[in-house]
Design a protein around this motif. Structure first.
Motif, PDB file in Angstrom:
ATOM      1  N   LEU A  97       0.819  -1.209   0.000  1.00 44.83           N
ATOM      2  CA  LEU A  97       0.000   0.000   0.000  1.00 44.83           C
ATOM      3  C   LEU A  97       0.852   1.259   0.000  1.00 44.83           C
ATOM      4  O   LEU A  97       0.499   2.259  -0.636  1.00 44.83           O
ATOM      5  CB  LEU A  97      -0.923   0.003   1.222  1.00 44.83           C
ATOM      6  N   ALA A  98       1.985   1.227   0.705  1.00 49.34           N
ATOM      7  CA  ALA A  98       2.868   2.398   0.735  1.00 49.34           C
ATOM      8  C   ALA A  98       3.429   2.697  -0.649  1.00 49.34           C
ATOM      9  O   ALA A  98       3.539   3.863  -1.049  1.00 49.34           O
ATOM     10  CB  ALA A  98       4.009   2.162   1.729  1.00 49.34           C
ATOM     11  N   VAL A  99       3.770   1.652  -1.396  1.00 55.28           N
ATOM     12  CA  VAL A  99       4.275   1.846  -2.756  1.00 55.28           C
ATOM     13  C   VAL A  99       3.214   2.512  -3.625  1.00 55.28           C
ATOM     14  O   VAL A  99       3.500   3.451  -4.374  1.00 55.28           O
ATOM     15  CB  VAL A  99       4.713   0.498  -3.372  1.00 55.28           C
ATOM     16  N   TYR A 100       1.976   2.039  -3.509  1.00 56.15           N
ATOM     17  CA  TYR A 100       0.890   2.641  -4.288  1.00 56.15           C
ATOM     18  C   TYR A 100       0.575   4.060  -3.820  1.00 56.15           C
ATOM     19  O   TYR A 100       0.111   4.889  -4.607  1.00 56.15           O
ATOM     20  CB  TYR A 100      -0.363   1.778  -4.196  1.00 56.15           C
ATOM     21  N   ALA A 101       0.792   4.331  -2.541  1.00 58.47           N
ATOM     22  CA  ALA A 101       0.480   5.650  -1.993  1.00 58.47           C
ATOM     23  C   ALA A 101       1.500   6.706  -2.391  1.00 58.47           C
ATOM     24  O   ALA A 101       1.215   7.907  -2.303  1.00 58.47           O
ATOM     25  CB  ALA A 101       0.395   5.568  -0.469  1.00 58.47           C
ATOM     26  N   ILE A 102       2.660   6.285  -2.841  1.00 57.42           N
ATOM     27  CA  ILE A 102       3.746   7.219  -3.123  1.00 57.42           C
ATOM     28  C   ILE A 102       3.450   8.122  -4.312  1.00 57.42           C
ATOM     29  O   ILE A 102       3.620   9.350  -4.238  1.00 57.42           O
ATOM     30  CB  ILE A 102       5.068   6.455  -3.369  1.00 57.42           C
ATOM     31  N   PHE A 103       2.994   7.549  -5.421  1.00 59.47           N
ATOM     32  CA  PHE A 103       2.993   8.310  -6.672  1.00 59.47           C
ATOM     33  C   PHE A 103       2.087   9.547  -6.668  1.00 59.47           C
ATOM     34  O   PHE A 103       2.511  10.605  -7.147  1.00 59.47           O
ATOM     35  CB  PHE A 103       2.651   7.407  -7.856  1.00 59.47           C
ATOM     36  N   PRO A 104       0.844   9.496  -6.150  1.00 60.00           N
ATOM     37  CA  PRO A 104       0.033  10.729  -6.147  1.00 60.00           C
ATOM     38  C   PRO A 104       0.703  11.875  -5.392  1.00 60.00           C
ATOM     39  O   PRO A 104       0.669  13.022  -5.839  1.00 60.00           O
ATOM     40  CB  PRO A 104      -1.269  10.289  -5.463  1.00 60.00           C
ATOM     41  N   VAL A 105       1.321  11.561  -4.257  1.00 61.61           N
ATOM     42  CA  VAL A 105       2.002  12.602  -3.478  1.00 61.61           C
ATOM     43  C   VAL A 105       3.264  13.062  -4.203  1.00 61.61           C
ATOM     44  O   VAL A 105       3.561  14.258  -4.263  1.00 61.61           O
ATOM     45  CB  VAL A 105       2.361  12.087  -2.066  1.00 61.61           C
ATOM     46  N   LEU A 106       4.002  12.116  -4.759  1.00 60.58           N
ATOM     47  CA  LEU A 106       5.234  12.448  -5.479  1.00 60.58           C
ATOM     48  C   LEU A 106       4.949  13.383  -6.656  1.00 60.58           C
ATOM     49  O   LEU A 106       5.619  14.410  -6.829  1.00 60.58           O
ATOM     50  CB  LEU A 106       5.898  11.160  -5.979  1.00 60.58           C
ATOM     51  N   LYS A 107       3.969  13.026  -7.443  1.00 58.86           N
ATOM     52  CA  LYS A 107       3.630  13.833  -8.621  1.00 58.86           C
ATOM     53  C   LYS A 107       3.214  15.240  -8.224  1.00 58.86           C
ATOM     54  O   LYS A 107       3.653  16.223  -8.830  1.00 58.86           O
ATOM     55  CB  LYS A 107       2.504  13.151  -9.404  1.00 58.86           C
ATOM     56  N   ASN A 108       2.386  15.355  -7.196  1.00 55.29           N
ATOM     57  CA  ASN A 108       1.917  16.670  -6.781  1.00 55.29           C
ATOM     58  C   ASN A 108       2.989  17.478  -6.075  1.00 55.29           C
ATOM     59  O   ASN A 108       3.014  18.714  -6.181  1.00 55.29           O
ATOM     60  CB  ASN A 108       0.687  16.516  -5.879  1.00 55.29           C
ATOM     61  N   THR A 109       3.883  16.805  -5.350  1.00 56.41           N
ATOM     62  CA  THR A 109       5.002  17.514  -4.721  1.00 56.41           C
ATOM     63  C   THR A 109       5.912  18.108  -5.782  1.00 56.41           C
ATOM     64  O   THR A 109       6.288  19.289  -5.712  1.00 56.41           O
ATOM     65  CB  THR A 109       5.808  16.559  -3.820  1.00 56.41           C
ATOM     66  N   TYR A 110       6.253  17.298  -6.754  1.00 59.49           N
ATOM     67  CA  TYR A 110       7.117  17.759  -7.853  1.00 59.49           C
ATOM     68  C   TYR A 110       6.454  18.914  -8.609  1.00 59.49           C
ATOM     69  O   TYR A 110       7.087  19.945  -8.854  1.00 59.49           O
ATOM     70  CB  TYR A 110       7.412  16.601  -8.800  1.00 59.49           C
TER      71      TYR A 110
END
Length: 210
Positions: free
Chosen positions: A84-97
């Protein structure tokens, strides 16, 4: 009432387990994504290559990923939390960037002109201005994770998915609703809490800049 007399205690346990999976995996994913987002914003040339590669994990079906981890880690909570943590990473990563890249250069130059170091500029100017985008990514990640946590039941690790799968297997609509409705309520409540966090996360002096 007889239904809840029979399953009430089991339902409460399932809600607690489900919430534990959501909060722990989102928290881990958030901090990893925040660090990666900051690093990638410093190398935008390479970020255009790295971001699509990282997004590949989002295309892997959850049940496949959980199954692979189950083969190596076994039936332990870490199996679900890591997946779940792996799946949770990308939305936050994309928006942070995206949020950091959208900060206007003149604000960064003004910070440098005030004598701020790169770290100070990041912490006191860039991240506060990128906070709305970051919080949006956090909300998306949290809502997705509430639904993905249902997969925990497929490997015998509980959560609200247990009721859903039992209901599907036994053609029992009541059991399906007992698992689905608390999941939906959990997603709504967590989303509202994140919206409240968003209101207070940005310093007043920076709210009108972006």
């Amino acid at each position: 009432m007889s239904f809840f007399d029979t399953y009430g205690e089991r339902l409460i346990d399932a809600i607690q387990i489900h919430l534990f999976y959501v909060l722990s995996s989102v928290l881990i994913g958030f901090f990893i994504a925040l660090i990666l987002g900051i690093l990638l914003s410093r190398i935008p040339r390479y970020a255009k290559i790295i971001m699509p590669l990282l997004s590949i994990f989002q295309t892997i079906p959850g049940i496949v990923f959980v199954g692979v981890l189950f083969l190596y880690l076994g039936m332990v909570p870490a199996t679900v939390i890591i997946a779940l943590a792996v799946y949770a990473i990308f939305p936050v990563l994309k928006n942070t960037y995206t949020g950091l890249m959208d900060v206007k250069p003149e604000y960064i130059e003004a910070a440098k002109g005030c004598g701020m170091s790169q770290i100070q500029t990041l912490l006191e100017v860039e991240l506060p201005l990128a906070t709305p985008s970051i919080i949006t990514g956090l909300r998306m990640s949290t809502i997705y994770t509430v639904s993905w946590s249902v997969l925990a039941a497929m490997i015998g690790l509980g959560g609200l998915g247990e009721f859903i799968y039992i209901g599907i297997a036994s053609n029992n609509n009541a059991m399906i609703l007992v698992g689905a409705i608390p999941s939906a309520i959990m997603a709504i409540v967590l989303s509202l809490l994140i919206d409240v966090l968003r209101r207070f996360a940005i310093p007043k002096g920076l709210r009108s800049l972006k």
